[in-house]
Scaffold this active site. Structure first.
Site, mmCIF file in Angstrom:
data_model
loop_
_atom_site.group_PDB
_atom_site.id
_atom_site.type_symbol
_atom_site.label_atom_id
_atom_site.label_comp_id
_atom_site.label_asym_id
_atom_site.label_seq_id
_atom_site.Cartn_x
_atom_site.Cartn_y
_atom_site.Cartn_z
ATOM 1 N N ARG A 75 0.932 -1.348 -0.023
ATOM 2 C CA ARG A 75 0.070 -0.015 0.052
ATOM 3 C C ARG A 75 1.053 1.150 0.044
ATOM 4 O O ARG A 75 1.738 1.299 0.923
ATOM 5 C CB ARG A 75 -0.889 0.025 1.275
ATOM 6 N N HIS A 118 -3.000 11.013 0.789
ATOM 7 C CA HIS A 118 -2.565 10.732 1.748
ATOM 8 C C HIS A 118 -1.731 12.046 2.308
ATOM 9 O O HIS A 118 -0.464 12.138 2.722
ATOM 10 C CB HIS A 118 -1.448 9.685 2.028
ATOM 11 N N GLU A 163 -7.628 8.585 6.185
ATOM 12 C CA GLU A 163 -7.970 9.252 7.571
ATOM 13 C C GLU A 163 -8.368 10.639 7.358
ATOM 14 O O GLU A 163 -7.698 11.467 7.774
ATOM 15 C CB GLU A 163 -6.554 9.051 8.300
ATOM 16 N N ASN A 292 -7.291 1.723 10.204
ATOM 17 C CA ASN A 292 -5.893 1.938 10.680
ATOM 18 C C ASN A 292 -6.323 1.882 12.105
ATOM 19 O O ASN A 292 -6.853 2.776 12.956
ATOM 20 C CB ASN A 292 -5.558 3.202 10.295
ATOM 21 N N TYR A 294 -4.276 1.709 16.135
ATOM 22 C CA TYR A 294 -2.876 1.679 16.685
ATOM 23 C C TYR A 294 -3.229 1.383 17.985
ATOM 24 O O TYR A 294 -2.361 0.734 18.917
ATOM 25 C CB TYR A 294 -2.427 3.108 16.343
ATOM 26 N N GLU A 351 -3.599 -0.074 8.182
ATOM 27 C CA GLU A 351 -2.374 0.484 9.098
ATOM 28 C C GLU A 351 -2.353 -0.263 10.282
ATOM 29 O O GLU A 351 -3.635 -0.266 11.132
ATOM 30 C CB GLU A 351 -2.250 2.045 9.246
HETATM 31 O O1 PGI Z 1 1.607 7.614 13.096
HETATM 32 C C1 PGI Z 1 1.910 6.470 12.476
HETATM 33 C C2 PGI Z 1 1.254 6.493 11.309
HETATM 34 C C3 PGI Z 1 1.469 7.526 10.383
HETATM 35 O O2 PGI Z 1 2.895 7.561 9.904
HETATM 36 C C4 PGI Z 1 0.657 7.447 9.064
HETATM 37 O O3 PGI Z 1 0.932 8.360 7.622
HETATM 38 C C5 PGI Z 1 -0.980 7.627 9.137
HETATM 39 O O4 PGI Z 1 -1.953 7.171 8.221
HETATM 40 C C6 PGI Z 1 -1.293 7.212 10.634
HETATM 41 N N1 PGI Z 1 -2.552 7.391 11.388
HETATM 42 C C7 PGI Z 1 -2.189 7.060 12.323
HETATM 43 C C8 PGI Z 1 -3.330 6.801 13.693
HETATM 44 C C9 PGI Z 1 -3.975 8.231 13.472
HETATM 45 C C10 PGI Z 1 -2.951 9.328 13.979
HETATM 46 C C11 PGI Z 1 -2.231 10.152 13.022
HETATM 47 C C12 PGI Z 1 -1.386 10.788 13.237
HETATM 48 C C13 PGI Z 1 -1.029 11.124 14.481
HETATM 49 C C14 PGI Z 1 -1.744 10.816 15.568
HETATM 50 C C15 PGI Z 1 -2.707 9.453 15.252
HETATM 51 C C16 PGI Z 1 -0.991 6.505 12.820
HETATM 52 N N2 PGI Z 1 -0.457 6.504 11.420
#
Ligand code: PGI
Length: 445
Positions: A75, A118, A163, A292, A294, A351
């Site tokens: 991706r 993105h 997102e 996505n 986390y 993600e």
């Molecule tokens: O933070 C790690 C990754 C980014 O590098 C990706 O570009 C992005 O799609 C992404 N989204 C998220 C969860 C939402 C989030 C984004 C940015 C900062 C905090 C939370 C984590 N991440």
């Protein structure tokens, strides 16, 4: 061993501004992230994406890493400023890099999954109002049509947006991301226009009769009440509406949550952007939902908070370098909730991953914490599959360390280490662990 289904898609993910570099090559114009990152004080240590991982020039080596890893899909996103570098100018040759990348992926037996947007909006579009302006919706459709006509027969999987919550809230509301505005009304308008552009692009994809699948990627965070007190449970409901249902409901149910409209519009306005017929467009049927995941959120009632009346409290799990709680149960709970509340929409985890303080020792990176994180989250996904969940695949964020937005290069999410002095790639222990999982199509019990 916990086996994953035949044909389950294992992948890795990146994004254009975070890995490509070559920001002045191939006729690329400036993006809002070029502007933001070059604005003193916006990004840690003044880092920016001018070079990043130089994936633009090193993509063949990176594809070899993917092929050796054994993934079935990669991706990545396309940088809009390579195609529309300045107002009134379309530069289809700006796609030449992506054509080379896609052909090399296909030759390696790797399925390209393209994210159309993105976050790297052309700066000239931001100068014209950006996502706050409804004009950007038609410009996004025009941009998408160029991609579909040039790449549509080669790319089997399309993600309209990555997102929209982040692009609107972090970019226009909190000012933490490009374009760095702190205007809640614009944030809500931007969110609506992002969703509207998603819907128009899905409709366009159908009109062109393309044979692949199209969806959207949302960052979704399951919300838990800090206690069983009714006021904390109500606070979690409000946070869930703001964090998740704001985007899930329009896309999958064709309506904004009533309470969001009432509460938010009263406090900040912005929903005047909604015009008759918009929600019909936004809820154009999609082939999959990209998720996505986390971590989770834990909230308590807090009357002092003007917008939602909530206060975040830390969960009790260990933290990653982003200070995010490691909470794999949240992935299972999230996937189960989606199935319960939104039906059996096919899901890809587009993600999931973690940042840790990785160190090179004798040419290796022993990131056992990242292996642990991924193993726990793969197990949560497996549990959902075991219960009949419609999970199609899993993209680990990220293939390699890269530009982590406002944190610059200070946070490492890759399963491959990048030495930013030499740009050398060093597969971490997690790369070899993931390679074995893909070979076994299974994780240890
Ligand atoms: O933070 C790690 C990754 C980014 O590098 C990706 O570009 C992005 O799609 C992404 N989204 C998220 C969860 C939402 C989030 C984004 C940015 C900062 C905090 C939370 C984590 N991440």
């Amino acid at each position: 061993m916990r086996k994953f289904p035949e044909g389950f898609i294992w992948g890795t993910a990146t994004a254009s501004y975070q890995v490509e570099g070559a920001t002045r090559e191939g006729g690329r114009g400036r993006s809002i992230w070029d502007t933001f990152a070059h604005t003193p004080g916006k990004v840690a240590q003044g880092h920016h994406g001018d070079v990043a991982c130089d994936h633009y020039h090193r993509y063949l080596d990176d594809i070899q890493l993917m092929k050796d890893l054994g993934i079935s899909s990669y991706r990545f996103s396309i940088a809009w400023p390579r195609v529309m570098p300045e107002k009134g100018r379309v530069w289809v040759k700006g796609l030449d890099f992506y054509k080379r990348l896609i052909h090399a992926l296909l030759e390696a037996g790797i399925r390209p999954a393209v994210t159309i947007y993105h976050w790297d909006l052309p700066q000239w579009i931001e100068d014209d109002g950006g996502w706050n302006s409804r004009e950007t919706v038609s410009r996004f459709r025009e941009y998408s049509e160029i991609l579909f006509r040039e790449l549509g027969d080669l790319v089997p999987m399309w993600i309209t947006h990555n997102e929209p919550w982040c692009a609107s809230i972090l970019g226009y509301g909190l000012g933490a991301h490009a374009p760095g505005l702190c205007d809640w009304r614009r944030a809500y308008r931007a969110a609506h226009h992002l969703l509207l552009s998603h819907g128009h692009t899905v409709r366009l994809y159908r009109e062109l009769g393309l044979k692949g699948e199209i969806g959207i990627t949302l960052n979704l965070t399951p919300v838990y009440p800090a206690s069983s007190r009714p006021e904390d449970v109500a606070a979690a409901h409000r946070q869930d509406m703001f964090q998740n249902r704001w985007f899930l409901d329009p896309v999958l149910k064709g309506a904004y949550p009533e309470e969001l409209l009432r509460r938010v519009d009263a406090v900040v306005g912005g929903f005047d952007a909604v015009q008759p017929g918009d929600l019909e467009v936004i809820s154009a049927p999609i082939d999959f939902l990209g998720v996505n995941y986390y971590s989770r959120a834990v909230v308590a009632d807090d009357p002092a908070d003007p917008l939602l009346g909530v206060r975040h409290v830390p969960g009790e799990g260990p933290r990653t370098e982003m200070d995010w709680e490691v909470y794999p149960e949240g992935l299972y709970d999230l996937l189960s909730r989606l199935r319960r509340d939104y039906g059996d929409v096919p899901i890809y985890i587009t993600e999931n991953g973690a940042a840790y303080d990785d160190r090179v020792e004798g040419g290796s990176v022993h990131d056992t914490n990242r292996i642990e994180y991924l193993a726990l989250h793969f197990a949560a996904a497996h549990r959902f599959l075991e219960e009949g969940g419609n999970l199609r695949g899993y993209y680990v964020w990220s293939l390699m360390d890269n530009f982590e937005w406002a944190f610059g290069y200070t946070k490492r999410f890759g399963i491959v280490y990048v030495d930013y002095e030499t740009l050398a790639r060093i597969p971490k222990d997690s790369y070899f662990w993931y390679q074995q999982v893909i070979r076994d199509r299974a994780i240890a019990p």
